[in-house]
Design an enzyme around this catalytic site. Structure first.
Site, PDB file in Angstrom:
ATOM      1  N   GLU A   1       0.826  -1.219   0.000  1.00 17.55           N
ATOM      2  CA  GLU A   1       0.000   0.000   0.000  1.00 17.55           C
ATOM      3  C   GLU A   1       0.857   1.263   0.000  1.00 17.55           C
ATOM      4  O   GLU A   1       0.497   2.271  -0.597  1.00 17.55           O
ATOM      5  CB  GLU A   1      -0.893   0.030   1.250  1.00 17.55           C
ATOM      6  CG  GLU A   1      -2.292  -0.494   1.043  1.00 17.55           C
ATOM      7  CD  GLU A   1      -3.217   0.506   0.375  1.00 17.55           C
ATOM      8  OE1 GLU A   1      -3.069   0.733  -0.843  1.00 17.55           O
ATOM      9  OE2 GLU A   1      -4.101   1.030   1.057  1.00 17.55           O
TER      10      GLU A   1
ATOM     11  N   THR B   1      -4.387  12.910  -4.184  1.00 14.64           N
ATOM     12  CA  THR B   1      -4.152  12.619  -2.762  1.00 14.64           C
ATOM     13  C   THR B   1      -3.491  13.813  -2.076  1.00 14.64           C
ATOM     14  O   THR B   1      -3.841  14.169  -0.955  1.00 14.64           O
ATOM     15  CB  THR B   1      -3.248  11.374  -2.630  1.00 14.64           C
ATOM     16  OG1 THR B   1      -3.773  10.377  -3.501  1.00 14.64           O
ATOM     17  CG2 THR B   1      -3.233  10.827  -1.214  1.00 14.64           C
TER      18      THR B   1
HETATM   19  P1  ADP Z   1      -7.422   3.579  -4.149  1.00 15.07           P
HETATM   20  O1  ADP Z   1      -7.813   4.254  -2.859  1.00 15.07           O
HETATM   21  O2  ADP Z   1      -8.606   3.368  -5.051  1.00 15.07           O
HETATM   22  O3  ADP Z   1      -6.595   2.374  -3.938  1.00 15.07           O
HETATM   23  P2  ADP Z   1      -5.013   5.037  -4.605  1.00 15.07           P
HETATM   24  O4  ADP Z   1      -4.862   6.386  -5.239  1.00 15.07           O
HETATM   25  O5  ADP Z   1      -4.655   4.841  -3.185  1.00 15.07           O
HETATM   26  O6  ADP Z   1      -6.523   4.608  -4.889  1.00 15.07           O
HETATM   27  O7  ADP Z   1      -4.171   3.964  -5.420  1.00 15.07           O
HETATM   28  C1  ADP Z   1      -4.146   3.950  -6.793  1.00 15.07           C
HETATM   29  C2  ADP Z   1      -2.690   4.105  -7.272  1.00 15.07           C
HETATM   30  O8  ADP Z   1      -1.963   2.902  -6.982  1.00 15.07           O
HETATM   31  C3  ADP Z   1      -2.630   4.300  -8.752  1.00 15.07           C
HETATM   32  O9  ADP Z   1      -1.643   5.284  -9.004  1.00 15.07           O
HETATM   33  C4  ADP Z   1      -2.162   2.982  -9.294  1.00 15.07           C
HETATM   34  O10 ADP Z   1      -1.384   3.083 -10.470  1.00 15.07           O
HETATM   35  C5  ADP Z   1      -1.315   2.427  -8.154  1.00 15.07           C
HETATM   36  N1  ADP Z   1      -1.288   0.948  -8.150  1.00 15.07           N
HETATM   37  C6  ADP Z   1      -0.194   0.166  -8.233  1.00 15.07           C
HETATM   38  N2  ADP Z   1      -0.547  -1.145  -8.230  1.00 15.07           N
HETATM   39  C7  ADP Z   1      -1.886  -1.173  -8.142  1.00 15.07           C
HETATM   40  C8  ADP Z   1      -2.829  -2.246  -8.103  1.00 15.07           C
HETATM   41  N3  ADP Z   1      -2.464  -3.532  -8.183  1.00 15.07           N
HETATM   42  N4  ADP Z   1      -4.130  -1.922  -7.974  1.00 15.07           N
HETATM   43  C9  ADP Z   1      -4.525  -0.621  -7.924  1.00 15.07           C
HETATM   44  N5  ADP Z   1      -3.691   0.419  -7.965  1.00 15.07           N
HETATM   45  C10 ADP Z   1      -2.369   0.156  -8.070  1.00 15.07           C
END
Ligand code: ADP
Length: 309
Positions: free
Chosen positions: A129, A182
């Site tokens: 994460e 974010t």
């Molecule tokens: P959410 O709260 O929907 O997870 P975030 O902004 O925290 O959204 O996370 C999305 C970001 O994480 C994007 O930039 C995406 O490219 C990156 N990311 C990397 N790997 C993954 C994955 N397996 N699934 C989703 N997002 C990913």
């Protein structure tokens, strides 16, 4: 012989009203599927991603990074390949990255014969994460892994409390198709909280936990309020106040921003109420030019689950 497992990894709502950064819950049928397979060669590779455009490099994909953290600790002597069938849109605020980060470690743990407990899996998933959010947090991961309502008491040491979930609770989510950065969502937060607001907030959070333990829907309704974060972050979400008013008028127990948005959620007692709250929320956005999607879900007490092995 190579072993494989197919899992369902659910979406989650974090920052639940007065539980900013500490309280989340798990959604039911809204989520990703993942297939994880053992390989003779060591390490982690991501071999297929369907649904959204995400990085294949292990170190850039949250599913890869959390899996690497686990195998670095376990040292299995073989490796794993991961296929991601992504249904939760990245950046929607319902735990898209958490579903991947938690899903890979859950699946690998199953294939290894469950050497780790749920708190340990959350700790590995936090490494993943951190790739997407630049800081470690667990309020989407822990609900995905534990199911139901989850309170993250502390990150260091990691302490997670799985709270009871009253049987009739439903969530309605509305996701306006806008992007909230974010950084912007963080920058808008106040640095200090007036004491009176802090008192209201922790009284609400304590009451909310009690309401979950005692199946007290009326207390839940009076507790699901956020006087600290929502007044700021709601400014980033179009028509927030109108959707909130419509949902509450239709009988929703509570309403709030899911994660750091743009998704917003209502909690209801029972499915019929959820359906009418969903209709009321949709009506607000239908009269605007915004694209949006809604989801209706029972609160999922089980969390991530195996589909086949
Ligand atoms: P959410 O709260 O929907 O997870 P975030 O902004 O925290 O959204 O996370 C999305 C970001 O994480 C994007 O930039 C995406 O490219 C990156 N990311 C990397 N790997 C993954 C994955 N397996 N699934 C989703 N997002 C990913």
């Amino acid at each position: 012989m190579n072993k494989e497992i197919r899992i369902f990894s659910p979406g989650t709502v974090s920052n639940v009203a007065c539980g900013f950064d500490v309280l989340g819950f798990c959604l039911d049928h809204i989520g990703d599927e993942m297939l994880v397979r053992t390989t003779p060669q060591q390490g982690i590779s991501i071999t297929k991603i369907e649904g959204y455009d995400l990085p294949y490099e292990t170190e850039k994909n949250v599913a890869g990074v959390s899996a690497l953290a686990l195998i670095e600790d376990f040292q299995p002597g073989f490796g794993f390949e991961i296929e991601i069938y992504k249904r939760i849109k990245p950046g929607s605020g319902i735990g898209s990255s958490a579903a991947s980060a938690a899903g890979s470690v859950f699946a690998i743990n199953e294939l290894l014969g469950k050497p780790y407990n749920k708190t340990q899996l959350t700790a590995f998933a936090m490494k993943g994460e951190a790739v997407s959010s630049q800081s470690e947090h667990a309020d989407n991961l822990a609900p995905a892994i534990f199911g139901g309502f989850v309170l993250v008491k502390s990150l260091n040491p990691l302490e997670i409390l799985n709270l009871p979930t009253p049987e009739e609770l439903y969530a309605v989510i509305i996701h306006p198709q806008i992007e909230i950065k974010t950084l912007e969502a963080r920058a808008i937060l106040p640095k200090d909280i007036p004491l009176q607001k802090a008192i209201t907030q922790w009284a609400n959070l304590g009451s909310l936990v009690h309401a979950l333990h005692s199946d007290d829907y009326s207390l839940l309704q009076r507790s699901l309020q956020d006087v600290v974060i929502e007044p700021y972050r709601s400014q980033l979400i179009p028509h927030f106040d109108e959707v909130k008013t419509a949902a509450l008028k239709q009988g929703a127990l509570g309403f709030g921003i899911s994660g750091s948005g743009p998704s917003i959620f209502a909690i209801t007692k029972g499915e019929d109420s959820a359906r009418s709250v969903e209709a009321a929320m949709r009506k607000v956005y239908e009269s605007s030019s915004l694209q949006f999607e809604t989801y209706l879900s029972k609160i999922n007490k089980e969390g991530i689950k195996t589909i086949s092995k």
